[in-house]
Design a protein around this motif. Structure first.
Motif, short mmCIF file in Angstrom:
data_model
loop_
_atom_site.label_atom_id
_atom_site.label_comp_id
_atom_site.label_asym_id
_atom_site.label_seq_id
_atom_site.Cartn_x
_atom_site.Cartn_y
_atom_site.Cartn_z
N TYR A 157 0.82 -1.21 0.00
CA TYR A 157 0.00 0.00 0.00
C TYR A 157 0.85 1.26 0.00
CZ TYR A 157 -3.70 -3.32 0.58
OH TYR A 157 -4.55 -4.38 0.35
N THR A 158 1.97 1.26 0.73
CA THR A 158 2.85 2.42 0.68
C THR A 158 3.52 2.51 -0.69
OG1 THR A 158 4.56 1.10 1.80
CG2 THR A 158 3.27 2.60 3.14
N LEU A 159 3.95 1.38 -1.25
CA LEU A 159 4.54 1.41 -2.58
C LEU A 159 3.54 1.88 -3.63
CD1 LEU A 159 6.73 -1.83 -2.65
CD2 LEU A 159 7.54 0.51 -3.01
N TRP A 160 2.33 1.36 -3.55
CA TRP A 160 1.29 1.80 -4.49
C TRP A 160 1.09 3.31 -4.40
CZ3 TRP A 160 -3.30 4.40 -3.83
CH2 TRP A 160 -4.14 4.46 -4.95
N ALA A 161 1.01 3.84 -3.18
CA ALA A 161 0.77 5.28 -3.01
C ALA A 161 1.95 6.10 -3.51
CB ALA A 161 0.50 5.58 -1.54
N MET A 162 3.17 5.66 -3.24
CA MET A 162 4.34 6.41 -3.71
C MET A 162 4.42 6.39 -5.23
SD MET A 162 7.25 5.57 -0.79
CE MET A 162 7.14 3.80 -0.93
N VAL A 211 0.70 1.15 -12.93
CA VAL A 211 1.09 0.27 -11.83
C VAL A 211 0.43 -1.10 -11.97
CG1 VAL A 211 1.01 -0.03 -9.33
CG2 VAL A 211 1.40 2.24 -10.29
N LEU A 212 1.25 -2.13 -11.78
CA LEU A 212 0.76 -3.50 -11.76
C LEU A 212 1.03 -4.09 -10.38
CD1 LEU A 212 -0.35 -6.08 -13.09
CD2 LEU A 212 1.97 -6.54 -13.94
N ASP A 213 -0.01 -4.22 -9.58
CA ASP A 213 0.12 -4.77 -8.22
C ASP A 213 -0.03 -6.28 -8.31
OD1 ASP A 213 -0.05 -5.56 -5.60
OD2 ASP A 213 -1.68 -4.20 -5.06
N MET A 214 1.07 -6.99 -8.03
CA MET A 214 1.07 -8.45 -8.14
C MET A 214 0.87 -9.14 -6.80
SD MET A 214 4.08 -8.82 -11.02
CE MET A 214 3.97 -10.60 -11.00
N GLY A 215 0.56 -8.37 -5.76
CA GLY A 215 0.19 -8.97 -4.49
C GLY A 215 1.36 -9.52 -3.71
N VAL A 216 1.09 -10.59 -2.97
CA VAL A 216 2.10 -11.27 -2.14
C VAL A 216 2.50 -12.57 -2.83
CG1 VAL A 216 2.58 -12.35 0.08
CG2 VAL A 216 1.18 -10.27 -0.02
#
Length: 425
Positions: A221-226, A234-239
């Motif tokens: 979440y901090t990376l996404w916001a930054m 942005v491609l959020d690939m989760g954990v």
């Protein structure tokens, strides 16, 4: 394309086990490529995008000599040096409805802000400085000089002059400037594509049960916001769990889909997971120990899948270290990859409210709260415990106190550099 070894050979005294922050930044600046595709956007869609070519003014701005005041346009040479001067008012010039015709000696024109200066007139006296009597005005000596309150054609921009330079991250004023030139569309570099994921069997996503010994993944979440601040795709690939096959699949997918890949966790010395080994198998990757606190471990390099490759940033897993290393190394690299001209982050100088212990030989980033002292100067107080896992300290802080590589302990009242969070985090 230079190998990582070639780049390292250009750095004097390169030591991957004790790398100064500045040297790591230099290495990364040499490593990262720039995007190479340009697209044309309507100016309303261009905010925050990176300008791909210079914008050259097709017109003079302003287009004509015009008045900077509401008042009276006249010939400055006719003003008396002593006493007063009386002029007859020949007519009125409005913005968009200029006064036409000649103006005889001893005459002036009532003029509004932005109106074109009548031919032969070179000075505007503000209306509050004159006395009006019927169709005449009286001007006291010394209230204006020849040329006052007149804006010259091309004074802001001359035809053919660059208005905005390529590499600029477009701001609201830039959109207005382009509109003032009649520019409906703007050439910008395509958006950078950035994939990111967290690694670790102990991580859980929001909404999942939290077994003993596990933690919710905050880094995504901090990376996404930054990243949102940088206007990238942005491609959020989760954990991704600590499994070689799962990690390899994630890295390959990221390399095929993005220009840059950011991971958090799995790069420290002695890590029990497989992240470092998989990184090394899929590309040319270096593992550093940076002379900094927090955020010592860092991986940097290129990973590939098929004919696609991406720049890799392997960040530490601790939440504060993720944010600090992002701003120390990743932010500027992503902007450079986006085609932006490098701009150092703004620092302010503030007096430390307390003594801070520090040994020379590493850069330290301490969370601070900046405020105004009684005399109006800036002061900064440390938030308390500076552990790299205490994310609350970053939330409480409004800036990072930057204690540089060669700097030693700081006495109370001594000036320090502070990186403000406003507009950044």
């Amino acid at each position: 394309m230079n190998s990582l070894a070639d780049i390292a050979s250009c750095l004097s005294g390169y030591d991957p086990n004790a790398l100064p922050v500045a040297q790591a930044q230099e290495f990364i600046a040499r490593l990262v490529p720039r995007v190479d595709a340009v697209e044309s956007l309507a100016i309303r869609s261009a905010l925050g995008r990176v300008l791909a070519r210079d914008i050259v003014s097709p017109i003079n701005v302003p287009a004509s000599d015009n008045s900077a005041m509401d008042g009276y346009a006249l010939r400055g040479a006719e003003l008396a040096r002593d006493g007063t001067t009386t002029f007859q008012v020949a007519g009125t010039g409005l913005a968009g409805q200029q006064f036409d015709g000649g103006v005889a000696p001893g005459h002036c024109v009532r003029i509004m802000t932005g109106a074109v200066m009548p031919a032969g007139l070179d000075t505007v006296v503000p209306q509050e400085f004159v006395q009006v009597t019927g169709d005449a005005i009286t001007v006291p000596a010394g209230v204006v000089q020849t040329g006052d309150n007149r804006r010259l054609a091309g004074e802001d921009l001359a035809r053919g002059e660059p208005a905005l330079r390529a590499g600029r991250v477009l701001r609201p004023a830039d959109l207005g400037l382009m509109a003032s030139l009649g520019q409906a569309e703007v050439p910008v570099w395509r958006r950078l594509r950035v994939a990111f994921f967290s690694t670790g069997d102990e991580l859980r996503s929001i909404g999942e049960p939290l077994p003993e010994g596990c933690v919710y993944d905050s880094n995504r979440y901090t990376l996404w916001a930054m990243l949102q601040r940088l206007n990238v795709d942005v491609l959020d690939m989760g954990v991704v769990r600590d499994d070689p096959a799962a990690l390899a699949t994630a890295f390959r997918h990221a390399a095929e889909s993005a220009d840059a890949v950011i991971t958090s966790g799995g790069v420290s010395v002695g890590e029990a997971d497989h992240t470092k080994r998989v990184m090394a198998q899929l590309g040319d990757v270096l593992f550093w120990r940076i002379a900094m606190r927090p955020g010592r471990p860092l991986a940097i390099g290129r990973i590939a899948s098929g004919d696609r490759s991406a720049i890799l940033f392997g960040l530490p897993g601790n939440p504060v270290a993720v944010m600090v290393t992002f701003y120390a190394f990743v932010r500027d690299a992503l902007l450079a990859m986006s085609g932006a001209t490098p701009q150092p982050l703004p620092m302010l100088r503030a007096a430390s409210a307390q003594a801070i212990r520090k040994k020379p030989g590493r850069t330290e980033y301490q969370r601070g709260i900046v405020s105004r002292a009684g005399d109006g100067s800036w002061q900064v107080a440390i938030t308390g415990s500076q552990g790299s896992g205490i994310l609350r300290s970053m939330s409480e802080a409004n800036g990072l106190v930057v204690l540089h590589h060669a700097q030693g302990s700081v006495a109370a009242g001594e000036l320090v550099d502070v990186l403000p969070f406003d507009g950044l985090i």
